[in-house]
Structures are given as structure tokens and as C-alpha cells.
Design a protein around this motif. Structure first.
Motif, PDB file in Angstrom:
ATOM      1  N   GLN A   1       0.692  -1.070   0.231  1.00 19.32           N
ATOM      2  CA  GLN A   1      -0.017  -0.151  -0.148  1.00 19.32           C
ATOM      3  C   GLN A   1       0.687   1.420  -0.021  1.00 19.32           C
ATOM      4  O   GLN A   1       2.144   1.307   0.422  1.00 19.32           O
ATOM      5  CB  GLN A   1      -0.729   0.175   1.197  1.00 19.32           C
ATOM      6  CG  GLN A   1      -1.923  -1.097   1.247  1.00 19.32           C
ATOM      7  CD  GLN A   1      -2.768  -1.063  -0.067  1.00 19.32           C
ATOM      8  OE1 GLN A   1      -3.391  -0.088  -0.403  1.00 19.32           O
ATOM      9  NE2 GLN A   1      -2.867  -2.280  -0.527  1.00 19.32           N
ATOM     10  N   HIS A   2       0.296   2.257  -0.463  1.00 22.97           N
ATOM     11  CA  HIS A   2       0.874   3.655  -0.318  1.00 22.97           C
ATOM     12  C   HIS A   2       0.589   3.927   1.303  1.00 22.97           C
ATOM     13  O   HIS A   2      -0.601   4.388   1.523  1.00 22.97           O
ATOM     14  CB  HIS A   2       0.097   4.793  -1.258  1.00 22.97           C
ATOM     15  CG  HIS A   2       0.748   6.162  -1.310  1.00 22.97           C
ATOM     16  ND1 HIS A   2       0.337   6.926  -2.059  1.00 22.97           N
ATOM     17  CD2 HIS A   2       1.759   6.618  -0.885  1.00 22.97           C
ATOM     18  CE1 HIS A   2       0.871   8.127  -1.826  1.00 22.97           C
ATOM     19  NE2 HIS A   2       1.898   8.083  -0.912  1.00 22.97           N
TER      20      HIS A   2
ATOM     21  N   ARG B   1       4.094  -0.300  -0.230  1.00 20.50           N
ATOM     22  CA  ARG B   1       4.784  -0.061  -1.660  1.00 20.50           C
ATOM     23  C   ARG B   1       5.464   1.156  -1.932  1.00 20.50           C
ATOM     24  O   ARG B   1       6.447   1.281  -2.687  1.00 20.50           O
ATOM     25  CB  ARG B   1       3.711  -0.198  -2.696  1.00 20.50           C
ATOM     26  CG  ARG B   1       3.783   0.163  -3.926  1.00 20.50           C
ATOM     27  CD  ARG B   1       2.639   0.243  -4.885  1.00 20.50           C
ATOM     28  NE  ARG B   1       1.238   0.850  -4.188  1.00 20.50           N
ATOM     29  CZ  ARG B   1       1.193   1.903  -4.415  1.00 20.50           C
ATOM     30  NH1 ARG B   1       1.628   2.888  -5.191  1.00 20.50           N
ATOM     31  NH2 ARG B   1      -0.193   2.537  -3.945  1.00 20.50           N
ATOM     32  N   LYS B   2       5.027   2.154  -1.116  1.00 23.52           N
ATOM     33  CA  LYS B   2       5.294   3.506  -1.157  1.00 23.52           C
ATOM     34  C   LYS B   2       5.192   4.198   0.147  1.00 23.52           C
ATOM     35  O   LYS B   2       3.961   3.995   0.666  1.00 23.52           O
ATOM     36  CB  LYS B   2       4.778   4.146  -2.469  1.00 23.52           C
ATOM     37  CG  LYS B   2       5.026   5.621  -2.466  1.00 23.52           C
ATOM     38  CD  LYS B   2       4.295   6.226  -3.762  1.00 23.52           C
ATOM     39  CE  LYS B   2       4.474   7.776  -4.086  1.00 23.52           C
ATOM     40  NZ  LYS B   2       3.688   8.296  -5.316  1.00 23.52           N
TER      41      LYS B   2
ATOM     42  N   THR C   1       4.904   8.220   1.380  1.00 24.87           N
ATOM     43  CA  THR C   1       4.912   9.808   1.458  1.00 24.87           C
ATOM     44  C   THR C   1       5.140  10.390   2.793  1.00 24.87           C
ATOM     45  O   THR C   1       4.372   9.928   3.681  1.00 24.87           O
ATOM     46  CB  THR C   1       3.871  10.459   0.614  1.00 24.87           C
ATOM     47  OG1 THR C   1       3.704  10.022  -0.462  1.00 24.87           O
ATOM     48  CG2 THR C   1       3.705  11.859   0.658  1.00 24.87           C
TER      49      THR C   1
ATOM     50  N   THR D   1       9.956   6.493  -2.014  1.00 23.93           N
ATOM     51  CA  THR D   1       9.429   7.533  -1.134  1.00 23.93           C
ATOM     52  C   THR D   1       9.482   8.841  -1.976  1.00 23.93           C
ATOM     53  O   THR D   1       9.940   9.064  -2.973  1.00 23.93           O
ATOM     54  CB  THR D   1      10.407   7.407   0.129  1.00 23.93           C
ATOM     55  OG1 THR D   1      11.814   8.089  -0.503  1.00 23.93           O
ATOM     56  CG2 THR D   1      10.585   6.422   0.817  1.00 23.93           C
TER      57      THR D   1
ATOM     58  N   GLU E   1      -2.536  10.848  -4.625  1.00 22.68           N
ATOM     59  CA  GLU E   1      -3.165   9.321  -4.469  1.00 22.68           C
ATOM     60  C   GLU E   1      -3.482   9.303  -3.012  1.00 22.68           C
ATOM     61  O   GLU E   1      -2.559   9.683  -2.034  1.00 22.68           O
ATOM     62  CB  GLU E   1      -1.960   8.333  -4.838  1.00 22.68           C
ATOM     63  CG  GLU E   1      -2.340   6.989  -4.651  1.00 22.68           C
ATOM     64  CD  GLU E   1      -1.396   5.850  -4.758  1.00 22.68           C
ATOM     65  OE1 GLU E   1      -1.695   4.688  -4.581  1.00 22.68           O
ATOM     66  OE2 GLU E   1      -0.157   6.163  -5.070  1.00 22.68           O
TER      67      GLU E   1
ATOM     68  N   CYS F   1      -4.090   7.331   0.708  1.00 20.77           N
ATOM     69  CA  CYS F   1      -3.556   6.596   1.252  1.00 20.77           C
ATOM     70  C   CYS F   1      -4.331   5.625   2.289  1.00 20.77           C
ATOM     71  O   CYS F   1      -5.463   6.485   2.990  1.00 20.77           O
ATOM     72  CB  CYS F   1      -2.269   7.132   2.136  1.00 20.77           C
ATOM     73  SG  CYS F   1      -1.101   8.029   1.045  1.00 20.77           S
TER      74      CYS F   1
END
Length: 195
Positions: free
Chosen positions: A57-58, A79-80, A82, A107, A122, A124
Motif C-alpha cells: 500500500q501507499h 509499496r510507497k 509519502t 518514497t 493518491e 492512502c
């Protein structure tokens, strides 16, 4: 301070000198991620438990400081991530930690005030929040992030506070669990499309 689990386990993390940052303690971080990966703070609202809110997930890490929470999430399968942080000293440590772990691709570091975040690209599903203690920042930060599109329709917020603080569930969220670890308490707020 170090990464406590996952593929980066044991890797050290940089922290600014003095009282600039107050990173989440290793033991608290380990407990938090054990809950996210193995526990169920969803009261049955998420059929497959909470791990699906982390793995692949982000993740959004706000009041990110050194990035310890978000980097732990990456180490354990996100997955990512921020990061949103505004203090220059913390941003420098955060960027150093991202580079040290070679996680630049996974990142995105945003130098901004969480109370006035940029528009999301996007939403989260997992928001990790470690606001400065006893300053009443968590509620307005959640509202600002939601307005900016950072919080998905199905999302879990793990908000750290000082152990004696009380955080209330934001609109459309339910307080599904709290856990105390020494001087810290973590509040878990869940929003699902069905709530």
C-alpha cells in the motif's frame, strides 16, 4: 534508533541533535507494526484484517520527523511512503535516512505544514501520525489531510500521543483501539465505506 523489523531490520537511523525531534521509540514502533501486520484493530470491518492496509500500500507518514515510522512501513512491505514534515533539521535527517536505506524510488518527501498540505496525487489507506505532544494538532491535521484527498475511503489512522492525552475519533471514523507504551499512547481510527 534503528529499523526494528522487515528487510531493513537493524539498520541505524539518523536523528537531529537536541530536542528537535522526538522519534517513536523502537519498542513502540515494533509493537505498532506487529499490530498492523498480525493484530486486528478493525473490529471485523476489514475481512482480511489490517495487514492489507500496510502490505503493498501507499502509506502516509505525517509529522514525519526522521521518517522512522514510514521507513519501518517500507521495511515491512509497504509499496510507497509519502512523508510530510516542515522542520528543516528533521527534513535533513529524513532525507539522509531515505538515502541510507536506498529507498528514494519508493518514497516522496514533502516539505510542508501538515495543517496545510498540498493536494494528494493518491489517497492512502494507512496514515501514521506522530504529532508533537499536547499541542492539539492531530484533529486539525486529520481534517486538513482529508480535505486535501490524502485519506482513502477505507483507511486506518495510527496516531501517537502522550499517554495522558485523549484523542477523539474524527468525523466518519471510529476509534477501534488504543494501546499504551510507556509515555506514549497510540490511537487507532478506522474509516470504511460502510461506516
Amino acid at each position: 534508533m534503528r529499523i526494528v523489523g522487515g528487510r531493513h531490520r537493524g539498520r541505524p537511523l539518523s536523528c537531529p541533535e537536541g530536542n528537535i525531534a522526538r522519534p517513536t521509540q523502537d519498542r513502540t514502533r515494533e509493537s505498532l507494526f506487529n499490530i498492523l501486520l498480525q493484530g486486528d484493530v478493525s473490529k471485523g470491518l476489514l475481512p482480511s484484517g489490517t495487514a492489507r492496509l500496510l502490505v503493498d500500500q501507499h502509506v502516509l507518514d505525517v509529522f514525519a520527523g526522521t521518517g522512522a515510522l514510514g521507513l519501518e512501513a517500507l521495511s515491512r512491505g509497504a509499496r510507497k511512503v509519502t512523508f510530510i514534515e516542515k522542520a528543516p533539521e528533521s527534513l535533513a535527517a529524513l532525507r539522509e535516512n531515505v538515502k541510507s536505506l536506498r529507498e528514494q524510488v519508493a518514497t516522496h518527501v514533502i516539505a510542508a505544514d501538515v495543517l496545510a498540505p498540498p493536494k494528494a496525487t493518491e489517497a492512502c489507506s494507512l496514515i501514521l501520525m506522530d504529532a508533537p505532544y499536547n499541542q492539539g494538532l492531530s484533529d486539525p491535521a486529520i481534517a486538513a489531510l482529508d480535505r486535501a484527498g490524502w485519506i482513502a475511503p477505507t483507511a486506518l489512522i495510527a496516531a501517537e500521543a502522550e499517554a495522558k492525552e485523549t484523542l477523539t475519533a474524527p468525523p466518519d471514523f471510529e476509534l477501534v483501539d488504543t494501546r499504551k507504551y510507556g509515555k506514549a499512547r497510540i490511537f487507532f481510527f478506522l474509516r470504511t465505506e460502510a461506516v
